[in-house]
Design an enzyme around this catalytic site. Structure first.
Site, PDB file in Angstrom:
ATOM      1  N   GLU A 129       2.057  -9.046  -5.288  1.00 27.06           N
ATOM      2  CA  GLU A 129       2.562  -9.705  -4.027  1.00 27.06           C
ATOM      3  C   GLU A 129       4.322  -9.779  -4.281  1.00 27.06           C
ATOM      4  OE1 GLU A 129       0.490 -10.583  -1.741  1.00 27.06           O
ATOM      5  OE2 GLU A 129      -1.111 -10.178  -2.975  1.00 27.06           O
ATOM      6  N   HIS A 318      -4.317 -12.517  -0.240  1.00 24.86           N
ATOM      7  CA  HIS A 318      -3.002 -12.347  -0.408  1.00 24.86           C
ATOM      8  C   HIS A 318      -2.503 -13.205  -1.349  1.00 24.86           C
ATOM      9  CE1 HIS A 318      -2.556 -10.090   3.183  1.00 24.86           C
ATOM     10  NE2 HIS A 318      -2.867 -11.176   4.035  1.00 24.86           N
TER      11      HIS A 318
HETATM   12  P1  AMP Z   1      -0.996  -7.791   0.216  1.00 26.43           P
HETATM   13  O1  AMP Z   1      -1.514  -7.201  -0.972  1.00 26.43           O
HETATM   14  O2  AMP Z   1      -1.891  -7.510   1.535  1.00 26.43           O
HETATM   15  O3  AMP Z   1      -1.530  -9.240  -0.040  1.00 26.43           O
HETATM   16  O4  AMP Z   1       0.390  -7.818   0.415  1.00 26.43           O
HETATM   17  C1  AMP Z   1       1.409  -7.424  -0.521  1.00 26.43           C
HETATM   18  C2  AMP Z   1       2.593  -7.981   0.077  1.00 26.43           C
HETATM   19  O5  AMP Z   1       2.945  -7.312   1.132  1.00 26.43           O
HETATM   20  C3  AMP Z   1       2.804  -9.379   0.459  1.00 26.43           C
HETATM   21  O6  AMP Z   1       3.085 -10.222  -0.892  1.00 26.43           O
HETATM   22  C4  AMP Z   1       4.110  -9.188   1.132  1.00 26.43           C
HETATM   23  O7  AMP Z   1       5.224  -9.031   0.579  1.00 26.43           O
HETATM   24  C5  AMP Z   1       3.780  -7.750   1.895  1.00 26.43           C
HETATM   25  N1  AMP Z   1       3.021  -8.179   3.167  1.00 26.43           N
HETATM   26  C6  AMP Z   1       1.692  -8.347   3.509  1.00 26.43           C
HETATM   27  N2  AMP Z   1       1.465  -8.585   4.840  1.00 26.43           N
HETATM   28  C7  AMP Z   1       2.643  -8.689   5.404  1.00 26.43           C
HETATM   29  C8  AMP Z   1       2.974  -9.483   6.747  1.00 26.43           C
HETATM   30  N3  AMP Z   1       2.199  -9.508   7.639  1.00 26.43           N
HETATM   31  N4  AMP Z   1       4.256  -9.333   6.847  1.00 26.43           N
HETATM   32  C9  AMP Z   1       5.118  -9.244   6.163  1.00 26.43           C
HETATM   33  N5  AMP Z   1       5.071  -8.763   4.805  1.00 26.43           N
HETATM   34  C10 AMP Z   1       3.703  -8.495   4.458  1.00 26.43           C
HETATM   35 MG    MG Z   2      -2.384  -9.074  -2.083  1.00 27.40          MG
END
Ligand code: AMP
Ligand code: MG
Ligand code: MG
Length: 367
Positions: A129, A318
């Site tokens: 993250e 997330h």
């Molecule tokens: P995830 O592995 O999908 O939980 O996302 C990893 C990282 O991507 C998150 O901690 C955010 O920094 C970035 N991220 C994910 N979704 C979004 C979003 N909708 N808008 C901005 N940053 C995002």
């Molecule tokens: Mg994640």
């Protein structure tokens, strides 16, 4: 008095025996044929039974309540089997990421009868993250704030009958990471990830987390403690190509930390594997080249679990550690189905974004 020649006597007895044998064979050839068939069938079924006992899902859905569930409609999802690895050696594999992407071929409907050596001893599932603001995409200078890893190994590595198919989590590593460029988390980021300001405030910085994690790898015999080089064959796995390819490369720049040798290795984009697999299920011909990325519907983690017929996402979406554990569940299921787990993502530790200035500097005016 009768003179007996012992040599002639022996020869004639042998000839008599041979003639009797031929006569017996001529009369009972049908019986012998049936007996041979019965012996062959028993051998084959015993061997197959043993194999199915170890990898029950290769041919049939698992029993209800089993951790590996059958797909919703098994006929829609043909199994994809391992193919033999003649090129695999016991030495740590050098990075083959770029060529692996081009060469990744999914074999569909191939019979699994040969003995296969898995190309990797271990898989490191990672879902970081990072800091973010509403509307910031993957080009933004995100800083890693959570570093969660599930270490997976083959449970049935010593299987002498067929392929390995049981991949399980053997250990986990998790640490929050203190951001340095923008230490204050946005409300959007906290709401998205569930990570609090207090958690990152008290966390070690990225360099320290890398050291702690290197210790974890050393303790598991995966890297050499001095050189940091892999001493076992392992592959990074993530949901999408972003974690090592983008987040880690950006973070190493911001932290002015060289990318450790153990992070430059092979990367498997699990999302791509499952998304391609879901497409391939509609085209169960012998060998299917991967369609272009644009033709594939990208499945997020909950959708991947659903496509594989697994129970819904467990935990908080997330949250780095929950995402990682659910990706590991997907990995276990892919392995159970015999899907070949190969790297498919190229890493360039020297990749540059236009916000990168000199030595760790973030050019604010470019954002
Ligand atoms: P995830 O592995 O999908 O939980 O996302 C990893 C990282 O991507 C998150 O901690 C955010 O920094 C970035 N991220 C994910 N979704 C979004 C979003 N909708 N808008 C901005 N940053 C995002
Ligand atoms: Mg994640
Ligand atoms: Mg992710």
């Amino acid at each position: 008095m009768q003179l007996a020649n012992p040599n002639l006597d022996g020869l004639s007895s042998f000839m008599t025996f041979l003639l009797s044998l031929i006569q017996l064979l001529a009369i009972n050839w049908k019986v012998l044929l049936i007996a041979s068939f019965v012996i062959w069938s028993v051998t084959v079924f015993t061997r197959r039974g043993k194999q199915l006992k170890e990898c029950p899902s290769l041919l049939a859905p698992p029993a209800q309540g089993s951790s590996c569930q059958a797909p919703l409609n098994d006929s829609d999802i043909p199994p994809i089997y391992h193919r033999p690895h003649s090129q695999i050696s016991d030495k740590p594999t050098p990075s083959k990421s770029s060529s692996a992407q081009k060469n990744l071929i999914v074999k569909v409907g191939q019979k699994k009868e040969h003995r296969v050596k898995p190309p990797y001893d271990a898989f490191l599932v990672l879902d970081v993250e990072a800091t973010c603001e509403e509307g910031t995409g993957f080009q933004w200078p995100n800083e890693i704030i959570e570093w969660p890893v599930c270490l997976m190994r083959w449970k049935d590595k010593s299987n002498l009958v067929g392929t390995t198919c049981q991949l399980e989590i053997v250990d986990e590593f998790r640490s929050f990471v203190k951001p340095t460029w923008r230490p204050q988390l946005s409300q959007f980021c906290m709401d998205l990830t569930g990570i609090t300001q207090a958690q990152v405030n008290s966390a070690p910085n990225f360099q320290k987390v890398l050291k702690m994690f290197a210790r974890f790898l050393t303790d598991h015999g995966l890297i050499d403690p001095k050189s940091g080089r892999p001493i076992q064959r392992f592959c990074w796995c993530s949901d999408g190509p972003f974690d090592v390819r983008d987040f880690v490369v950006k973070q190493c720049f911001i932290s002015k930390a060289p990318m450790p040798p153990w992070l430059k290795g092979d990367v498997l984009d699990v999302r791509r594997i499952v998304s391609v697999w879901a497409v391939s299920s509609g085209n169960p011909e012998t060998t299917t080249k991967l369609p272009a990325r644009s033709h594939i519907r990208s499945l997020n983690i909950p959708q991947q679990l659903q496509a594989l017929g697994l129970p819904a996402f467990q935990g908080r979406l997330h949250s780095g550690i929950d995402d990682t554990r659910n990706i590991a569940r997907v990995m276990t299921e892919l392995a159970r189905r015999g899907v070949r787990l190969e790297p498919n993502t190229s890493i360039n530790p020297n990749r540059r974004w236009n916000w990168m200035g000199k030595s760790g500097e973030v050019l604010e005016h470019t954002l």
